[in-house]
Design a protein around this motif. Structure first.
Motif, PDB file in Angstrom:
ATOM      1  N   ARG A 123       0.941  -1.177  -0.033  1.00  0.00           N
ATOM      2  CA  ARG A 123      -0.102   0.013   0.077  1.00  0.00           C
ATOM      3  C   ARG A 123       0.801   1.229  -0.147  1.00  0.00           C
ATOM      4  O   ARG A 123       0.612   2.271  -0.604  1.00  0.00           O
ATOM      5  CB  ARG A 123      -0.922   0.013   1.218  1.00  0.00           C
ATOM      6  N   ASP A 124       1.769   1.290   0.802  1.00  0.00           N
ATOM      7  CA  ASP A 124       2.961   2.243   0.872  1.00  0.00           C
ATOM      8  C   ASP A 124       3.431   2.646  -0.426  1.00  0.00           C
ATOM      9  O   ASP A 124       3.696   3.894  -1.164  1.00  0.00           O
ATOM     10  CB  ASP A 124       4.068   2.232   1.818  1.00  0.00           C
ATOM     11  N   ARG A 125       3.992   1.558  -1.388  1.00  0.00           N
ATOM     12  CA  ARG A 125       4.369   1.619  -2.481  1.00  0.00           C
ATOM     13  C   ARG A 125       3.375   2.236  -3.576  1.00  0.00           C
ATOM     14  O   ARG A 125       3.643   3.289  -4.676  1.00  0.00           O
ATOM     15  CB  ARG A 125       4.815   0.524  -3.171  1.00  0.00           C
ATOM     16  N   VAL A 126       2.174   1.777  -3.469  1.00  0.00           N
ATOM     17  CA  VAL A 126       1.045   2.291  -4.476  1.00  0.00           C
ATOM     18  C   VAL A 126       0.695   3.736  -4.264  1.00  0.00           C
ATOM     19  O   VAL A 126       0.290   4.366  -5.091  1.00  0.00           O
ATOM     20  CB  VAL A 126      -0.036   1.202  -4.307  1.00  0.00           C
ATOM     21  N   GLN A 127       0.571   4.085  -2.872  1.00  0.00           N
ATOM     22  CA  GLN A 127       0.183   5.386  -2.487  1.00  0.00           C
ATOM     23  C   GLN A 127       1.280   6.117  -1.541  1.00  0.00           C
ATOM     24  O   GLN A 127       1.090   6.297  -0.476  1.00  0.00           O
ATOM     25  CB  GLN A 127      -1.258   5.312  -1.516  1.00  0.00           C
ATOM     26  N   PRO A 128       2.090   6.516  -2.208  1.00  0.00           N
ATOM     27  CA  PRO A 128       3.348   7.150  -1.483  1.00  0.00           C
ATOM     28  C   PRO A 128       2.872   8.404  -0.775  1.00  0.00           C
ATOM     29  O   PRO A 128       3.743   8.631   0.264  1.00  0.00           O
ATOM     30  CB  PRO A 128       4.496   7.372  -2.534  1.00  0.00           C
ATOM     31  N   ARG A 129       2.061   9.306  -1.208  1.00  0.00           N
ATOM     32  CA  ARG A 129       1.808  10.363  -0.577  1.00  0.00           C
ATOM     33  C   ARG A 129       0.848  10.052   0.824  1.00  0.00           C
ATOM     34  O   ARG A 129       1.227  10.737   1.743  1.00  0.00           O
ATOM     35  CB  ARG A 129       0.847  11.502  -1.628  1.00  0.00           C
ATOM     36  N   ARG A 130       0.067   9.271   0.552  1.00  0.00           N
ATOM     37  CA  ARG A 130      -0.710   8.885   1.806  1.00  0.00           C
ATOM     38  C   ARG A 130       0.205   8.128   2.872  1.00  0.00           C
ATOM     39  O   ARG A 130       0.246   8.388   4.094  1.00  0.00           O
ATOM     40  CB  ARG A 130      -1.845   7.942   1.571  1.00  0.00           C
ATOM     41  N   ALA A 131       1.145   7.417   2.158  1.00  0.00           N
ATOM     42  CA  ALA A 131       2.160   6.578   3.166  1.00  0.00           C
ATOM     43  C   ALA A 131       2.947   7.861   3.828  1.00  0.00           C
ATOM     44  O   ALA A 131       3.283   7.667   5.252  1.00  0.00           O
ATOM     45  CB  ALA A 131       3.005   5.761   2.648  1.00  0.00           C
ATOM     46  N   LYS A 132       3.425   8.920   3.428  1.00  0.00           N
ATOM     47  CA  LYS A 132       4.115   9.954   3.968  1.00  0.00           C
ATOM     48  C   LYS A 132       3.497  10.623   4.982  1.00  0.00           C
ATOM     49  O   LYS A 132       3.928  11.029   6.013  1.00  0.00           O
ATOM     50  CB  LYS A 132       4.788  10.924   2.607  1.00  0.00           C
ATOM     51  N   THR A 133       2.200  10.995   4.582  1.00  0.00           N
ATOM     52  CA  THR A 133       1.417  11.613   5.490  1.00  0.00           C
ATOM     53  C   THR A 133       1.148  10.887   7.036  1.00  0.00           C
ATOM     54  O   THR A 133       1.086  11.236   7.982  1.00  0.00           O
ATOM     55  CB  THR A 133       0.036  11.833   4.680  1.00  0.00           C
ATOM     56  N   ALA A 134       0.885   9.381   6.649  1.00  0.00           N
ATOM     57  CA  ALA A 134       0.614   8.589   7.875  1.00  0.00           C
ATOM     58  C   ALA A 134       2.002   8.496   8.471  1.00  0.00           C
ATOM     59  O   ALA A 134       2.089   8.480   9.849  1.00  0.00           O
ATOM     60  CB  ALA A 134       0.494   7.220   7.218  1.00  0.00           C
ATOM     61  N   ARG A 135       3.281   8.515   7.865  1.00  0.00           N
ATOM     62  CA  ARG A 135       4.399   8.291   8.859  1.00  0.00           C
ATOM     63  C   ARG A 135       4.716   9.663   9.476  1.00  0.00           C
ATOM     64  O   ARG A 135       4.986   9.804  10.841  1.00  0.00           O
ATOM     65  CB  ARG A 135       5.520   8.318   7.891  1.00  0.00           C
ATOM     66  N   LEU A 136       4.365  10.990   8.951  1.00  0.00           N
ATOM     67  CA  LEU A 136       4.587  12.240   9.710  1.00  0.00           C
ATOM     68  C   LEU A 136       3.310  12.309  10.762  1.00  0.00           C
ATOM     69  O   LEU A 136       3.649  12.781  11.790  1.00  0.00           O
ATOM     70  CB  LEU A 136       4.032  13.395   8.443  1.00  0.00           C
ATOM     71  N   ARG A 137       2.301  11.748  10.714  1.00  0.00           N
ATOM     72  CA  ARG A 137       1.265  11.764  11.495  1.00  0.00           C
ATOM     73  C   ARG A 137       1.666  10.974  12.854  1.00  0.00           C
ATOM     74  O   ARG A 137       1.508  11.197  13.828  1.00  0.00           O
ATOM     75  CB  ARG A 137      -0.154  11.281  11.130  1.00  0.00           C
ATOM     76  N   HIS A 138       2.272   9.667  12.298  1.00  0.00           N
ATOM     77  CA  HIS A 138       2.859   8.729  13.589  1.00  0.00           C
ATOM     78  C   HIS A 138       4.026   9.434  14.174  1.00  0.00           C
ATOM     79  O   HIS A 138       3.931   9.360  15.612  1.00  0.00           O
ATOM     80  CB  HIS A 138       3.120   7.501  12.719  1.00  0.00           C
ATOM     81  N   ALA A 139       4.810  10.116  13.582  1.00  0.00           N
ATOM     82  CA  ALA A 139       5.847  10.581  14.126  1.00  0.00           C
ATOM     83  C   ALA A 139       5.482  11.849  15.218  1.00  0.00           C
ATOM     84  O   ALA A 139       5.900  11.992  16.244  1.00  0.00           O
ATOM     85  CB  ALA A 139       6.944  11.338  13.105  1.00  0.00           C
ATOM     86  N   MET A 140       4.326  12.625  14.627  1.00  0.00           N
ATOM     87  CA  MET A 140       3.820  13.658  15.473  1.00  0.00           C
ATOM     88  C   MET A 140       3.242  13.118  16.732  1.00  0.00           C
ATOM     89  O   MET A 140       3.421  13.587  18.020  1.00  0.00           O
ATOM     90  CB  MET A 140       2.893  14.393  14.724  1.00  0.00           C
ATOM     91  N   ARG A 141       2.354  11.987  16.641  1.00  0.00           N
ATOM     92  CA  ARG A 141       1.928  11.273  17.992  1.00  0.00           C
ATOM     93  C   ARG A 141       2.954  10.832  18.693  1.00  0.00           C
ATOM     94  O   ARG A 141       2.716  10.941  20.187  1.00  0.00           O
ATOM     95  CB  ARG A 141       1.129  10.119  17.526  1.00  0.00           C
ATOM     96  N   MET A 142       3.744  10.311  18.447  1.00  0.00           N
ATOM     97  CA  MET A 142       5.201   9.628  19.016  1.00  0.00           C
ATOM     98  C   MET A 142       5.715  10.882  19.898  1.00  0.00           C
ATOM     99  O   MET A 142       6.278  10.711  21.041  1.00  0.00           O
ATOM    100  CB  MET A 142       6.170   8.758  18.568  1.00  0.00           C
ATOM    101  N   ARG A 143       5.990  12.011  19.217  1.00  0.00           N
ATOM    102  CA  ARG A 143       6.591  13.328  19.892  1.00  0.00           C
ATOM    103  C   ARG A 143       5.845  13.590  21.116  1.00  0.00           C
ATOM    104  O   ARG A 143       6.270  14.101  22.035  1.00  0.00           O
ATOM    105  CB  ARG A 143       6.841  14.306  18.897  1.00  0.00           C
ATOM    106  N   THR A 144       4.389  13.614  20.858  1.00  0.00           N
ATOM    107  CA  THR A 144       3.522  14.212  21.986  1.00  0.00           C
ATOM    108  C   THR A 144       3.049  13.162  22.973  1.00  0.00           C
ATOM    109  O   THR A 144       2.223  13.623  23.874  1.00  0.00           O
ATOM    110  CB  THR A 144       2.365  14.734  21.231  1.00  0.00           C
ATOM    111  N   PHE A 145       3.630  11.995  22.766  1.00  0.00           N
ATOM    112  CA  PHE A 145       3.201  10.901  23.454  1.00  0.00           C
ATOM    113  C   PHE A 145       3.711  11.330  24.951  1.00  0.00           C
ATOM    114  O   PHE A 145       5.056  11.525  24.897  1.00  0.00           O
ATOM    115  CB  PHE A 145       3.360   9.563  23.236  1.00  0.00           C
ATOM    116  N   ARG A 146       2.993  11.168  26.091  1.00  0.00           N
ATOM    117  CA  ARG A 146       3.701  11.028  27.431  1.00  0.00           C
ATOM    118  C   ARG A 146       4.038   9.915  28.194  1.00  0.00           C
ATOM    119  O   ARG A 146       2.925   9.138  28.240  1.00  0.00           O
ATOM    120  CB  ARG A 146       2.721  12.364  28.203  1.00  0.00           C
ATOM    121  N   TRP A 147       5.163   9.623  28.572  1.00  0.00           N
ATOM    122  CA  TRP A 147       5.458   8.488  29.224  1.00  0.00           C
ATOM    123  C   TRP A 147       4.760   8.446  30.705  1.00  0.00           C
ATOM    124  O   TRP A 147       4.756   8.607  31.594  1.00  0.00           O
ATOM    125  CB  TRP A 147       6.948   8.166  29.299  1.00  0.00           C
TER     126      TRP A 147
END
Length: 64
Positions: A40-64
């Motif tokens: 899916r990431d190979r077929v839809q690279p823009r959506r994959a990039k957006t998902a990666r950025l969204r995941h990175a943002m969630r991980m940065r704002t996650f509180r331990w």
């Protein structure tokens, strides 16, 4: 002609699934899931990039 269950269904009826069988089946499922995500990431690279950025943002704002 009646539908005959395949070999796995017959074995499942005879004995409960062992822990090793469950882990093997789960590992196979996770491998297939990862493969589907990669495809899916190979077929839809823009959506994959957006998902990666969204995941990175969630991980940065996650509180331990």
């Amino acid at each position: 002609m009646p539908d005959l269950p395949d070999r796995e269904e017959r074995e499942a009826d005879e004995a409960p699934e062992t822990e090793a069988q469950r882990r093997r089946r789960r590992a196979q499922f996770l491998r297939e899931l990862a493969e589907a995500r990669e495809l899916r990431d190979r077929v839809q690279p823009r959506r994959a990039k957006t998902a990666r950025l969204r995941h990175a943002m969630r991980m940065r704002t996650f509180r331990w």
